[in-house]
Motif scaffolding. Structure first.
Motif, PDB file in Angstrom:
ATOM      1  N   ALA A 163     -19.322 -14.095   8.321  1.00 52.58           N
ATOM      2  CA  ALA A 163     -20.504 -13.686   7.182  1.00 52.58           C
ATOM      3  C   ALA A 163     -21.224 -14.562   7.478  1.00 52.58           C
ATOM      4  CB  ALA A 163     -19.215 -14.194   6.139  1.00 52.58           C
ATOM      5  N   HIS A 164     -22.321 -14.244   6.270  1.00 55.32           N
ATOM      6  CA  HIS A 164     -23.355 -15.118   6.497  1.00 55.32           C
ATOM      7  C   HIS A 164     -23.580 -16.149   7.443  1.00 55.32           C
ATOM      8  CE1 HIS A 164     -20.003 -18.138   4.652  1.00 55.32           C
ATOM      9  NE2 HIS A 164     -20.538 -16.795   3.535  1.00 55.32           N
ATOM     10  N   ALA A 165     -24.335 -15.433   9.248  1.00 56.58           N
ATOM     11  CA  ALA A 165     -23.336 -16.311  10.364  1.00 56.58           C
ATOM     12  C   ALA A 165     -24.797 -17.311  10.763  1.00 56.58           C
ATOM     13  CB  ALA A 165     -24.522 -15.717  11.413  1.00 56.58           C
ATOM     14  N   ASP A 166     -25.597 -17.444   9.932  1.00 56.91           N
ATOM     15  CA  ASP A 166     -26.128 -19.047   9.687  1.00 56.91           C
ATOM     16  C   ASP A 166     -26.830 -19.737   8.552  1.00 56.91           C
ATOM     17  OD1 ASP A 166     -27.827 -17.224   8.890  1.00 56.91           O
ATOM     18  OD2 ASP A 166     -30.132 -17.675  10.289  1.00 56.91           O
ATOM     19  N   LYS A 167     -25.575 -19.126   7.480  1.00 56.07           N
ATOM     20  CA  LYS A 167     -25.833 -20.112   6.059  1.00 56.07           C
ATOM     21  C   LYS A 167     -26.359 -21.325   6.308  1.00 56.07           C
ATOM     22  CE  LYS A 167     -25.154 -19.246   2.085  1.00 56.07           C
ATOM     23  NZ  LYS A 167     -24.521 -18.420   1.345  1.00 56.07           N
ATOM     24  N   ILE A 168     -25.773 -22.071   7.594  1.00 54.25           N
ATOM     25  CA  ILE A 168     -25.839 -23.541   7.427  1.00 54.25           C
ATOM     26  C   ILE A 168     -27.784 -24.453   7.125  1.00 54.25           C
ATOM     27  CG2 ILE A 168     -26.550 -23.629   9.866  1.00 54.25           C
ATOM     28  CD1 ILE A 168     -25.263 -27.147   7.375  1.00 54.25           C
ATOM     29  N   LYS A 208     -27.075 -11.756  -0.172  1.00 50.48           N
ATOM     30  CA  LYS A 208     -26.611 -12.399  -1.767  1.00 50.48           C
ATOM     31  C   LYS A 208     -27.640 -13.353  -2.072  1.00 50.48           C
ATOM     32  CE  LYS A 208     -23.275 -16.028  -3.634  1.00 50.48           C
ATOM     33  NZ  LYS A 208     -22.720 -16.660  -3.061  1.00 50.48           N
ATOM     34  N   ALA A 209     -28.381 -14.064  -0.902  1.00 50.07           N
ATOM     35  CA  ALA A 209     -29.329 -15.218  -1.453  1.00 50.07           C
ATOM     36  C   ALA A 209     -30.304 -14.720  -1.737  1.00 50.07           C
ATOM     37  CB  ALA A 209     -29.468 -16.149  -0.826  1.00 50.07           C
ATOM     38  N   TYR A 210     -30.696 -13.278  -1.295  1.00 42.75           N
ATOM     39  CA  TYR A 210     -31.796 -12.830  -1.349  1.00 42.75           C
ATOM     40  C   TYR A 210     -32.666 -12.930  -2.860  1.00 42.75           C
ATOM     41  CZ  TYR A 210     -36.486 -10.432  -0.483  1.00 42.75           C
ATOM     42  OH  TYR A 210     -37.703  -9.581  -1.146  1.00 42.75           O
ATOM     43  N   ARG A 211     -31.852 -11.839  -4.198  1.00 46.22           N
ATOM     44  CA  ARG A 211     -32.817 -12.399  -5.273  1.00 46.22           C
ATOM     45  C   ARG A 211     -32.885 -13.599  -5.239  1.00 46.22           C
ATOM     46  NH1 ARG A 211     -30.630 -10.523 -10.325  1.00 46.22           N
ATOM     47  NH2 ARG A 211     -30.470  -8.285  -8.634  1.00 46.22           N
ATOM     48  N   ARG A 212     -32.433 -14.528  -5.510  1.00 44.91           N
ATOM     49  CA  ARG A 212     -32.633 -16.080  -5.692  1.00 44.91           C
ATOM     50  C   ARG A 212     -33.556 -16.872  -4.570  1.00 44.91           C
ATOM     51  NH1 ARG A 212     -29.717 -21.564  -5.027  1.00 44.91           N
ATOM     52  NH2 ARG A 212     -28.518 -20.496  -3.956  1.00 44.91           N
ATOM     53  N   LEU A 213     -33.563 -16.698  -3.467  1.00 46.67           N
ATOM     54  CA  LEU A 213     -34.322 -17.381  -1.959  1.00 46.67           C
ATOM     55  C   LEU A 213     -34.939 -16.911  -1.408  1.00 46.67           C
ATOM     56  CD1 LEU A 213     -31.660 -19.687  -1.126  1.00 46.67           C
ATOM     57  CD2 LEU A 213     -32.973 -19.898  -2.942  1.00 46.67           C
ATOM     58  N   GLY A 214     -34.596 -15.178  -1.376  1.00 50.31           N
ATOM     59  CA  GLY A 214     -35.489 -14.647  -0.720  1.00 50.31           C
ATOM     60  C   GLY A 214     -35.412 -14.082   0.995  1.00 50.31           C
ATOM     61  N   ILE A 215     -34.679 -14.593   1.065  1.00 46.08           N
ATOM     62  CA  ILE A 215     -33.400 -14.811   3.227  1.00 46.08           C
ATOM     63  C   ILE A 215     -32.745 -13.931   2.826  1.00 46.08           C
ATOM     64  CG2 ILE A 215     -35.054 -16.201   3.783  1.00 46.08           C
ATOM     65  CD1 ILE A 215     -33.176 -18.441   2.522  1.00 46.08           C
ATOM     66  N   MET A 216     -32.606 -13.277   3.969  1.00 48.29           N
ATOM     67  CA  MET A 216     -30.582 -13.058   4.156  1.00 48.29           C
ATOM     68  C   MET A 216     -30.363 -13.829   4.916  1.00 48.29           C
ATOM     69  SD  MET A 216     -31.396  -8.679   3.273  1.00 48.29           S
ATOM     70  CE  MET A 216     -32.424  -8.354   2.266  1.00 48.29           C
ATOM     71  N   PHE A 217     -28.772 -13.921   5.361  1.00 47.71           N
ATOM     72  CA  PHE A 217     -28.328 -14.110   5.891  1.00 47.71           C
ATOM     73  C   PHE A 217     -27.720 -13.176   7.519  1.00 47.71           C
ATOM     74  CE2 PHE A 217     -28.602 -17.372   3.225  1.00 47.71           C
ATOM     75  CZ  PHE A 217     -29.280 -18.501   3.700  1.00 47.71           C
ATOM     76  N   PRO A 218     -27.666 -13.334   8.513  1.00 47.25           N
ATOM     77  CA  PRO A 218     -28.576 -14.280   9.075  1.00 47.25           C
ATOM     78  C   PRO A 218     -30.079 -13.852   9.017  1.00 47.25           C
ATOM     79  CG  PRO A 218     -28.098 -12.416  10.893  1.00 47.25           C
ATOM     80  CD  PRO A 218     -26.969 -12.072   9.562  1.00 47.25           C
ATOM     81  N   ASN A 219     -31.041 -15.057   9.272  1.00 49.29           N
ATOM     82  CA  ASN A 219     -32.711 -14.596   8.703  1.00 49.29           C
ATOM     83  C   ASN A 219     -32.840 -13.403   9.764  1.00 49.29           C
ATOM     84  OD1 ASN A 219     -35.613 -14.910   9.877  1.00 49.29           O
ATOM     85  ND2 ASN A 219     -34.745 -17.049   8.297  1.00 49.29           N
ATOM     86  N   ARG A 220     -33.788 -12.451   9.114  1.00 49.22           N
ATOM     87  CA  ARG A 220     -33.984 -11.075   9.115  1.00 49.22           C
ATOM     88  C   ARG A 220     -35.152 -11.773  10.844  1.00 49.22           C
ATOM     89  NH1 ARG A 220     -40.039  -9.852   6.508  1.00 49.22           N
ATOM     90  NH2 ARG A 220     -39.420  -7.891   7.762  1.00 49.22           N
ATOM     91  N   ARG A 221     -35.525 -12.460  11.296  1.00 47.84           N
ATOM     92  CA  ARG A 221     -35.755 -13.066  12.738  1.00 47.84           C
ATOM     93  C   ARG A 221     -35.103 -12.716  13.751  1.00 47.84           C
ATOM     94  NH1 ARG A 221     -36.998 -19.221  12.577  1.00 47.84           N
ATOM     95  NH2 ARG A 221     -38.036 -19.445  10.702  1.00 47.84           N
TER      96      ARG A 221
END
Ligand SMILES: [Zn+2]
Ligand SMILES: [Zn+2]
Length: 279
Positions: A163-168, A208-221
């Motif tokens: 789940a959400h590998a780099d959520k930290i 999940k966080a995309y709508r609030r923060l504009g990012i996904m986990f792991p980061n698309r980079r």
């Protein structure tokens, strides 16, 4: 676009509606399959995890829904299982013996070396306070402890995907917005992903966080690099509200495709299968 989701919550944990409401939303969105994955029981009570005594009722309810909606959608029962320590994680007998269709490995808690733990995924105010109280404000040590716990979880195994590998990075970046650019962070995450690849574990793109923060986990980079390591992806919404079962999914596929990813994974008749990305 492949329509499915295997990371979702309901009112057995901290989801905001009964499991059936999520199933109905998934059917309405045209999903071919859907998995409920409540937060696993912990050796202590929280406001957001399943209580151990409720596990039989949880399993029974998803079983009922599987039958009731068998002609409309494939349903699966999973669990988002916390790594806490060597003695509480997805690999222990308790979780392995539960009749689950799949297991998710997840790190929310980080231990400070003295047996004290903090939830790194909570509200930022709490995160900042715990960072001071439990890690003496040492953000690097907290982030390192998170990745070390994540790697111990991967070593121990017993689950299908992370789940959400780099959520930290979510809360840590609010303390120091350059943290993910530091060489030591880069090294930690490289070691972590290399281990995931070695163990053949799948990684979800958590929208999940995309709508609030504009990012996904792991980061698309990291998508391209994970793909180069041969790691297989799933796209999941980690939905806590029925309206959000499909949230961010189309964009996640677009980002994966841009990164050169050709396939994602879904469940069909109880088995993980790779399917080509088509948008
Ligand atoms: Zn989680
Ligand atoms: Zn979750």
């Amino acid at each position: 676009m492949d329509l499915c989701n295997y990371h979702s919550h309901c009112d057995f944990c901290d989801g905001k509606a009964p499991a059936e409401a999520f199933v109905k939303a998934a059917i309405a969105a045209g999903f071919h399959s859907y998995g409920i994955s409540s937060h696993s029981p912990l050796p202590f009570r929280t406001s957001w995890s399943l209580d151990r005594e409720d596990v039989p009722a949880y399993l029974k309810e998803v079983e009922r829904l599987k039958k009731a909606y068998a002609h409309e959608i494939e349903l699966y029962v999973g669990m988002e299982i916390d790594y806490l320590s060597d003695s509480w994680n997805p690999s222990i007998a308790y979780f392995q013996e539960l009749p689950l269709d799949y297991r998710i490995g997840s790190v929310h808690f980080v231990e400070n070396g003295k047996g004290e733990i903090m939830d790194m995924d909570g509200p930022f105010d709490e995160f900042r306070q715990n960072l001071q109280n439990l890690f003496k404000g040492d953000l690097k040590r907290l982030v390192e402890a998170y990745f070390e716990a994540s790697m111990r979880m991967v070593e121990a195994g017993g689950f299908d995907f992370i789940a959400h590998a780099d959520k930290i990075a979510m809360n840590a970046s609010l303390v120091d917005n350059t943290i993910t650019e530091t060489p030591w962070y880069g090294e930690k995450i490289r070691d972590y992903f290399a281990l995931i690849a070695e163990k053949g574990i799948m990684v979800e793109v958590n929208t999940k966080a995309y709508r609030r923060l504009g990012i996904m986990f792991p980061n698309r980079r990291y998508f391209k690099w994970l793909n180069d390591l041969g790691i297989r992806f799933l796209v999941n919404s980690d939905s806590h509200l029925p309206d959000l079962v499909n949230d961010g999914r189309a964009l996640a596929f677009e980002w994966l495709r841009e990164a050169g990813v050709k396939t994602t994974v879904h469940l069909h008749e109880g088995k993980w299968e790779e399917v080509p990305i088509s948008i």
